[in-house]
Design a protein around this motif. Structure first.
Motif, PDB file in Angstrom:
ATOM      1  N   HIS A  98       8.271  21.722  10.822  1.00 49.66           N
ATOM      2  CA  HIS A  98       7.753  21.872   9.455  1.00 49.66           C
ATOM      3  C   HIS A  98       8.603  21.059   8.479  1.00 49.66           C
ATOM      4  O   HIS A  98       8.069  20.276   7.683  1.00 49.66           O
ATOM      5  N   ILE A  99       9.904  21.216   8.565  1.00 51.42           N
ATOM      6  CA  ILE A  99      10.801  20.480   7.665  1.00 51.42           C
ATOM      7  C   ILE A  99      10.718  18.979   7.925  1.00 51.42           C
ATOM      8  O   ILE A  99      10.632  18.178   6.989  1.00 51.42           O
ATOM      9  N   ALA A 100      10.723  18.598   9.205  1.00 50.93           N
ATOM     10  CA  ALA A 100      10.620  17.175   9.543  1.00 50.93           C
ATOM     11  C   ALA A 100       9.286  16.595   9.085  1.00 50.93           C
ATOM     12  O   ALA A 100       9.236  15.462   8.568  1.00 50.93           O
ATOM     13  N   GLY A 101       8.209  17.348   9.243  1.00 50.00           N
ATOM     14  CA  GLY A 101       6.893  16.886   8.811  1.00 50.00           C
ATOM     15  C   GLY A 101       6.808  16.694   7.312  1.00 50.00           C
ATOM     16  O   GLY A 101       6.323  15.668   6.825  1.00 50.00           O
ATOM     17  N   VAL A 102       7.301  17.670   6.568  1.00 51.55           N
ATOM     18  CA  VAL A 102       7.274  17.576   5.102  1.00 51.55           C
ATOM     19  C   VAL A 102       8.128  16.406   4.625  1.00 51.55           C
ATOM     20  O   VAL A 102       7.688  15.592   3.809  1.00 51.55           O
ATOM     21  N   ALA A 103       9.353  16.319   5.139  1.00 47.59           N
ATOM     22  CA  ALA A 103      10.256  15.246   4.714  1.00 47.59           C
ATOM     23  C   ALA A 103       9.714  13.873   5.126  1.00 47.59           C
ATOM     24  O   ALA A 103       9.723  12.928   4.321  1.00 47.59           O
ATOM     25  N   GLY A 104       9.237  13.769   6.348  1.00 46.19           N
ATOM     26  CA  GLY A 104       8.722  12.496   6.835  1.00 46.19           C
ATOM     27  C   GLY A 104       7.496  12.016   6.084  1.00 46.19           C
ATOM     28  O   GLY A 104       7.411  10.848   5.704  1.00 46.19           O
ATOM     29  N   VAL A 105       6.558  12.910   5.851  1.00 45.31           N
ATOM     30  CA  VAL A 105       5.333  12.520   5.154  1.00 45.31           C
ATOM     31  C   VAL A 105       5.626  12.206   3.682  1.00 45.31           C
ATOM     32  O   VAL A 105       5.098  11.237   3.136  1.00 45.31           O
ATOM     33  N   SER A 106       6.484  12.981   3.050  1.00 46.62           N
ATOM     34  CA  SER A 106       6.855  12.695   1.654  1.00 46.62           C
ATOM     35  C   SER A 106       7.521  11.333   1.542  1.00 46.62           C
ATOM     36  O   SER A 106       7.201  10.548   0.637  1.00 46.62           O
ATOM     37  N   ALA A 107       8.441  11.046   2.459  1.00 51.13           N
ATOM     38  CA  ALA A 107       9.107   9.741   2.459  1.00 51.13           C
ATOM     39  C   ALA A 107       8.107   8.623   2.732  1.00 51.13           C
ATOM     40  O   ALA A 107       8.157   7.563   2.103  1.00 51.13           O
ATOM     41  N   PHE A 108       7.174   8.865   3.656  1.00 51.68           N
ATOM     42  CA  PHE A 108       6.176   7.850   3.978  1.00 51.68           C
ATOM     43  C   PHE A 108       5.282   7.534   2.786  1.00 51.68           C
ATOM     44  O   PHE A 108       5.043   6.363   2.488  1.00 51.68           O
ATOM     45  N   ILE A 109       4.777   8.563   2.096  1.00 50.59           N
ATOM     46  CA  ILE A 109       3.873   8.274   0.974  1.00 50.59           C
ATOM     47  C   ILE A 109       4.627   7.581  -0.162  1.00 50.59           C
ATOM     48  O   ILE A 109       4.069   6.726  -0.845  1.00 50.59           O
ATOM     49  N   TYR A 110       5.900   7.921  -0.342  1.00 56.55           N
ATOM     50  CA  TYR A 110       6.697   7.215  -1.348  1.00 56.55           C
ATOM     51  C   TYR A 110       6.881   5.765  -0.918  1.00 56.55           C
ATOM     52  O   TYR A 110       6.615   4.827  -1.673  1.00 56.55           O
ATOM     53  N   TYR A 111       7.354   5.571   0.305  1.00 51.44           N
ATOM     54  CA  TYR A 111       7.654   4.230   0.796  1.00 51.44           C
ATOM     55  C   TYR A 111       6.403   3.356   0.801  1.00 51.44           C
ATOM     56  O   TYR A 111       6.440   2.206   0.378  1.00 51.44           O
ATOM     57  N   PHE A 112       5.291   3.883   1.299  1.00 52.47           N
ATOM     58  CA  PHE A 112       4.055   3.103   1.365  1.00 52.47           C
ATOM     59  C   PHE A 112       3.651   2.621  -0.019  1.00 52.47           C
ATOM     60  O   PHE A 112       3.285   1.462  -0.200  1.00 52.47           O
ATOM     61  N   PHE A 113       3.730   3.500  -1.023  1.00 52.24           N
ATOM     62  CA  PHE A 113       3.359   3.084  -2.373  1.00 52.24           C
ATOM     63  C   PHE A 113       4.366   2.095  -2.939  1.00 52.24           C
ATOM     64  O   PHE A 113       3.990   1.042  -3.458  1.00 52.24           O
ATOM     65  N   ALA A 114       5.653   2.438  -2.848  1.00 53.66           N
ATOM     66  CA  ALA A 114       6.695   1.622  -3.488  1.00 53.66           C
ATOM     67  C   ALA A 114       6.851   0.246  -2.854  1.00 53.66           C
ATOM     68  O   ALA A 114       7.133  -0.723  -3.559  1.00 53.66           O
ATOM     69  N   ARG A 115       6.684   0.154  -1.540  1.00 49.43           N
ATOM     70  CA  ARG A 115       6.953  -1.110  -0.849  1.00 49.43           C
ATOM     71  C   ARG A 115       5.707  -1.903  -0.469  1.00 49.43           C
ATOM     72  O   ARG A 115       5.807  -3.093  -0.191  1.00 49.43           O
ATOM     73  N   ILE A 116       4.561  -1.236  -0.435  1.00 51.39           N
ATOM     74  CA  ILE A 116       3.352  -1.949  -0.020  1.00 51.39           C
ATOM     75  C   ILE A 116       2.307  -1.982  -1.138  1.00 51.39           C
ATOM     76  O   ILE A 116       1.909  -3.048  -1.591  1.00 51.39           O
ATOM     77  N   ALA A 117       1.851  -0.821  -1.590  1.00 58.65           N
ATOM     78  CA  ALA A 117       0.758  -0.780  -2.567  1.00 58.65           C
ATOM     79  C   ALA A 117       1.146  -1.401  -3.907  1.00 58.65           C
ATOM     80  O   ALA A 117       0.430  -2.255  -4.431  1.00 58.65           O
ATOM     81  N   MET A 118       2.253  -0.968  -4.471  1.00 58.31           N
ATOM     82  CA  MET A 118       2.632  -1.464  -5.808  1.00 58.31           C
ATOM     83  C   MET A 118       2.900  -2.968  -5.819  1.00 58.31           C
ATOM     84  O   MET A 118       2.357  -3.669  -6.679  1.00 58.31           O
ATOM     85  N   PRO A 119       3.690  -3.502  -4.895  1.00 53.86           N
ATOM     86  CA  PRO A 119       3.911  -4.960  -4.930  1.00 53.86           C
ATOM     87  C   PRO A 119       2.641  -5.786  -4.701  1.00 53.86           C
ATOM     88  O   PRO A 119       2.471  -6.842  -5.297  1.00 53.86           O
ATOM     89  N   ARG A 120       1.740  -5.288  -3.868  1.00 54.44           N
ATOM     90  CA  ARG A 120       0.537  -6.068  -3.554  1.00 54.44           C
ATOM     91  C   ARG A 120      -0.576  -5.911  -4.585  1.00 54.44           C
ATOM     92  O   ARG A 120      -1.319  -6.853  -4.843  1.00 54.44           O
ATOM     93  N   PHE A 121      -0.731  -4.703  -5.113  1.00 52.24           N
ATOM     94  CA  PHE A 121      -1.905  -4.423  -5.933  1.00 52.24           C
ATOM     95  C   PHE A 121      -1.578  -3.993  -7.360  1.00 52.24           C
ATOM     96  O   PHE A 121      -2.452  -3.532  -8.071  1.00 52.24           O
TER      97      PHE A 121
END
Length: 158
Positions: A98-121
């Motif tokens: 549960h803790i790993a899932g919450v932390a991992g998914v939160s980090a992923f959605i942050y990282y995906f937006f900050a490093r992929i979505a925002m720079p590209r779009f």
């Protein structure tokens, strides 16, 4: 191991995604640049500038992301619960996955937006990218916290 059949667990994750997505409207609307990530994500889908993205599309992307992130969390928890020991559980939800899932998914959605979505779009809002990304970090943290608190309660209701 999860104490719930996979279909019930998936239902819990879908409901959690819906509720937490609705809850996230509060911090996103109250922050100065808070809802802009949804417009940037909509820009990625439409290949338009974020300023040209309609509010209904931004809202749909926001809620769709909450659903997808909650299902990703559910998959991580289900997968990890089959390999990690269930020393402690929260209403049948194994604590470590549960803790790993919450932390991992939160980090992923942050990282995906900050490093992929925002720079590209990011288009016309790139000038305020640092502020938007900081506010998105807060929103991702709130998402993870709300999911972490809500899922163990929700499983007792379903």
């Amino acid at each position: 191991m999860l104490d719930y059949p996979i279909t019930q667990w998936a239902s819990v994750c879908v409901v959690a995604g819906a509720v937490v997505g609705l809850l996230l409207n509060i911090p996103m609307v109250t922050q100065d640049e808070g809802y802009l990530p949804a417009y940037v994500a909509g820009a990625g889908l439409t290949r338009a500038d974020p300023a040209a993205v309609s509010r209904p599309l931004a809202v749909a992307v926001h809620h769709g992301t909450a659903f997808a992130a909650a299902l990703l969390y559910g998959a991580v928890v289900a997968g990890l619960s089959s390999v990690l020991p269930m020393a402690v559980s929260l209403n049948g939800v194994p604590l470590l996955p549960h803790i790993a899932g919450v932390a991992g998914v939160s980090a992923f959605i942050y990282y995906f937006f900050a490093r992929i979505a925002m720079p590209r779009f990011g288009g016309s809002v790139r000038d305020t990218a640092d502020e938007i990304i900081r506010q998105w970090a807060l929103t991702a943290f709130i998402f993870g916290t709300a999911l972490a608190l809500f899922v163990p309660v929700l499983v007792t209701w379903l």
